[in-house]
Design a protein around this motif. Structure first.
Motif, PDB file in Angstrom:
ATOM      1  N   ALA A  38      77.549  26.823  15.372  1.00  0.00           N
ATOM      2  CA  ALA A  38      77.602  26.731  13.910  1.00  0.00           C
ATOM      3  C   ALA A  38      78.855  26.033  13.412  1.00  0.00           C
ATOM      4  N   VAL A  39      79.962  26.193  14.138  1.00  0.00           N
ATOM      5  CA  VAL A  39      81.206  25.545  13.698  1.00  0.00           C
ATOM      6  C   VAL A  39      81.447  24.222  14.410  1.00  0.00           C
ATOM      7  N   GLY A  40      80.511  23.820  15.261  1.00  0.00           N
ATOM      8  CA  GLY A  40      80.557  22.485  15.849  1.00  0.00           C
ATOM      9  C   GLY A  40      81.409  22.321  17.087  1.00  0.00           C
ATOM     10  N   VAL A  41      81.491  23.392  17.913  1.00  0.00           N
ATOM     11  CA  VAL A  41      82.237  23.281  19.166  1.00  0.00           C
ATOM     12  C   VAL A  41      81.346  23.758  20.307  1.00  0.00           C
ATOM     13  N   SER A  42      81.787  23.519  21.530  1.00  0.00           N
ATOM     14  CA  SER A  42      81.010  23.963  22.682  1.00  0.00           C
ATOM     15  C   SER A  42      81.090  25.478  22.812  1.00  0.00           C
ATOM     16  N   HIS A  43      80.176  26.048  23.597  1.00  0.00           N
ATOM     17  CA  HIS A  43      80.138  27.501  23.737  1.00  0.00           C
ATOM     18  C   HIS A  43      81.380  28.055  24.434  1.00  0.00           C
ATOM     19  N   ALA A  44      82.134  27.178  25.116  1.00  0.00           N
ATOM     20  CA  ALA A  44      83.336  27.638  25.818  1.00  0.00           C
ATOM     21  C   ALA A  44      84.611  27.488  24.991  1.00  0.00           C
ATOM     22  N   ALA A  45      84.523  26.778  23.868  1.00  0.00           N
ATOM     23  CA  ALA A  45      85.737  26.479  23.100  1.00  0.00           C
ATOM     24  C   ALA A  45      86.396  27.723  22.532  1.00  0.00           C
ATOM     25  N   HIS A  46      85.605  28.769  22.305  1.00  0.00           N
ATOM     26  CA  HIS A  46      86.151  29.992  21.716  1.00  0.00           C
ATOM     27  C   HIS A  46      87.177  30.675  22.611  1.00  0.00           C
ATOM     28  N   ARG A  47      87.133  30.390  23.923  1.00  0.00           N
ATOM     29  CA  ARG A  47      87.975  31.126  24.869  1.00  0.00           C
ATOM     30  C   ARG A  47      89.456  30.905  24.636  1.00  0.00           C
ATOM     31  N   HIS A  48      89.783  29.860  23.907  1.00  0.00           N
ATOM     32  CA  HIS A  48      91.191  29.635  23.558  1.00  0.00           C
ATOM     33  C   HIS A  48      91.700  30.747  22.636  1.00  0.00           C
ATOM     34  N   HIS A  49      90.777  31.366  21.899  1.00  0.00           N
ATOM     35  CA  HIS A  49      91.143  32.401  20.927  1.00  0.00           C
ATOM     36  C   HIS A  49      90.570  33.776  21.261  1.00  0.00           C
ATOM     37  N   PHE A  50      89.339  33.807  21.764  1.00  0.00           N
ATOM     38  CA  PHE A  50      88.656  35.073  22.031  1.00  0.00           C
ATOM     39  C   PHE A  50      88.001  34.998  23.403  1.00  0.00           C
ATOM     40  N   SER A  51      88.335  35.948  24.265  1.00  0.00           N
ATOM     41  CA  SER A  51      87.790  35.913  25.617  1.00  0.00           C
ATOM     42  C   SER A  51      86.361  36.423  25.677  1.00  0.00           C
ATOM     43  N   SER A  52      85.932  37.125  24.634  1.00  0.00           N
ATOM     44  CA  SER A  52      84.604  37.733  24.660  1.00  0.00           C
ATOM     45  C   SER A  52      84.142  38.047  23.243  1.00  0.00           C
ATOM     46  N   ARG A  53      82.894  38.456  23.124  1.00  0.00           N
ATOM     47  CA  ARG A  53      82.345  38.897  21.838  1.00  0.00           C
ATOM     48  C   ARG A  53      83.123  40.107  21.314  1.00  0.00           C
ATOM     49  N   VAL A  54      83.452  41.035  22.211  1.00  0.00           N
ATOM     50  CA  VAL A  54      84.241  42.202  21.808  1.00  0.00           C
ATOM     51  C   VAL A  54      85.587  41.760  21.239  1.00  0.00           C
ATOM     52  N   GLY A  55      86.212  40.790  21.870  1.00  0.00           N
ATOM     53  CA  GLY A  55      87.489  40.288  21.379  1.00  0.00           C
ATOM     54  C   GLY A  55      87.371  39.684  19.991  1.00  0.00           C
ATOM     55  N   LEU A  56      86.301  38.925  19.770  1.00  0.00           N
ATOM     56  CA  LEU A  56      86.072  38.322  18.460  1.00  0.00           C
ATOM     57  C   LEU A  56      85.853  39.391  17.400  1.00  0.00           C
ATOM     58  N   LEU A  57      84.992  40.354  17.683  1.00  0.00           N
ATOM     59  CA  LEU A  57      84.689  41.397  16.702  1.00  0.00           C
ATOM     60  C   LEU A  57      85.899  42.292  16.448  1.00  0.00           C
ATOM     61  N   THR A  58      86.690  42.539  17.486  1.00  0.00           N
ATOM     62  CA  THR A  58      87.901  43.336  17.315  1.00  0.00           C
ATOM     63  C   THR A  58      88.891  42.618  16.411  1.00  0.00           C
ATOM     64  N   ALA A  59      89.025  41.314  16.593  1.00  0.00           N
ATOM     65  CA  ALA A  59      89.912  40.528  15.730  1.00  0.00           C
ATOM     66  C   ALA A  59      89.408  40.534  14.293  1.00  0.00           C
ATOM     67  N   LEU A  60      88.094  40.463  14.118  1.00  0.00           N
ATOM     68  CA  LEU A  60      87.514  40.506  12.774  1.00  0.00           C
ATOM     69  C   LEU A  60      87.774  41.862  12.122  1.00  0.00           C
ATOM     70  N   ALA A  61      87.632  42.942  12.897  1.00  0.00           N
ATOM     71  CA  ALA A  61      87.903  44.281  12.370  1.00  0.00           C
ATOM     72  C   ALA A  61      89.371  44.428  11.981  1.00  0.00           C
ATOM     73  N   ASP A 111      93.043  47.858  21.591  1.00  0.00           N
ATOM     74  CA  ASP A 111      93.673  46.674  21.022  1.00  0.00           C
ATOM     75  C   ASP A 111      94.798  47.080  20.064  1.00  0.00           C
ATOM     76  N   GLY A 112      96.015  46.611  20.337  1.00  0.00           N
ATOM     77  CA  GLY A 112      97.170  47.001  19.536  1.00  0.00           C
ATOM     78  C   GLY A 112      97.113  46.490  18.109  1.00  0.00           C
ATOM     79  N   GLU A 113      96.598  45.288  17.926  1.00  0.00           N
ATOM     80  CA  GLU A 113      96.499  44.708  16.592  1.00  0.00           C
ATOM     81  C   GLU A 113      95.552  45.536  15.720  1.00  0.00           C
ATOM     82  N   LEU A 114      94.432  45.926  16.293  1.00  0.00           N
ATOM     83  CA  LEU A 114      93.474  46.742  15.545  1.00  0.00           C
ATOM     84  C   LEU A 114      94.065  48.117  15.244  1.00  0.00           C
ATOM     85  N   SER A 115      94.722  48.727  16.205  1.00  0.00           N
ATOM     86  CA  SER A 115      95.313  50.051  15.996  1.00  0.00           C
ATOM     87  C   SER A 115      96.341  50.023  14.877  1.00  0.00           C
ATOM     88  N   ALA A 116      97.174  48.998  14.853  1.00  0.00           N
ATOM     89  CA  ALA A 116      98.196  48.887  13.814  1.00  0.00           C
ATOM     90  C   ALA A 116      97.573  48.680  12.443  1.00  0.00           C
TER      91      ALA A 116
END
Length: 200
Positions: A38-61, A111-116
């Motif tokens: 949807a944002v126009g990158v390959s399926h692997a490009a996210h790994r620079h920021h999020f290693s997994s779906r859980v990582g992405l959702l945790t960052a969003l939370a 996740d420390g960021e989420l806990s804080a």
């Protein structure tokens, strides 16, 4: 833009897209591969920021809790009812964040960021109840925090899922009408600044 989107713009775009999908179709519909497309990158490009779906959702939370904490902090200097109204307003204005924030089985609890960020949100609710306790308006601060959080969270959830409307309890018109209803509902629990429960 393609593979050039490897910086903070890509991170923000993925989070924004995840929030939109969660709001529209639920947390279960969030797919990191689909978001990358949807944002126009390959399926692997996210790994620079999020290693997994859980990582992405945790960052969003975590992002959601920071936004919520800021809104609650801005309201905290007025009337404790306004903290509750700010909570309901946040849920209305950020439905994707809100649903992810309170779906713990898709988040990383370590996740420390989420806990804080969670702690910052809770501190505002706790601080408001502590002030009421110091003023002699509540006897059991722990139970009062649970009651306050349950009221505004339940109200926000009922509004978001259409259950208020389905039961014929939603305000007739206008976004402000929903917030006014939330204000009056919280007033029934803790009253107005002058201590008169139920006064609007």
């Amino acid at each position: 833009m393609g593979e050039l989107r490897r910086d903070a713009d890509l991170r923000a775009a993925l989070l924004r897209s995840a929030a939109e999908v969660a709001a529209r179709s639920g947390v279960g519909a969030v797919s990191i591969r689909a978001l990358a497309r949807a944002v126009g990158v390959s399926h692997a490009a996210h790994r620079h920021h999020f290693s997994s779906r859980v990582g992405l959702l945790t960052a969003l939370a975590a992002e959601g809790h920071r936004l919520l904490a800021r809104a609650l902090e801005e309201a905290a200097g007025t009337d404790f009812r306004e903290v509750g109204v700010a909570y309901v307003r946040f849920a209305r204005d950020h439905p994707g964040h809100f649903v992810v924030m309170f779906t713990p089985d898709v988040l990383d609890p370590a996740d420390g960021e989420l806990s804080a960020a969670r702690a910052r949100t809770f501190a505002v609710l706790q601080g408001g109840v502590d002030a009421l306790s110091s003023a002699g308006r509540v006897d059991d601060a722990r139970t009062a925090v649970v009651a306050a959080w349950s009221l505004v969270h339940g109200f926000a959830g009922l509004a978001a899922t259409g259950n208020l409307a389905g039961a014929g309890l939603a305000p007739d018109t206008g976004e402000d009408a929903l917030l006014d209803l939330a204000r009056r509902a919280t007033g029934m629990l803790y009253g107005s600044p002058g201590g008169g429960a139920g006064r609007a």
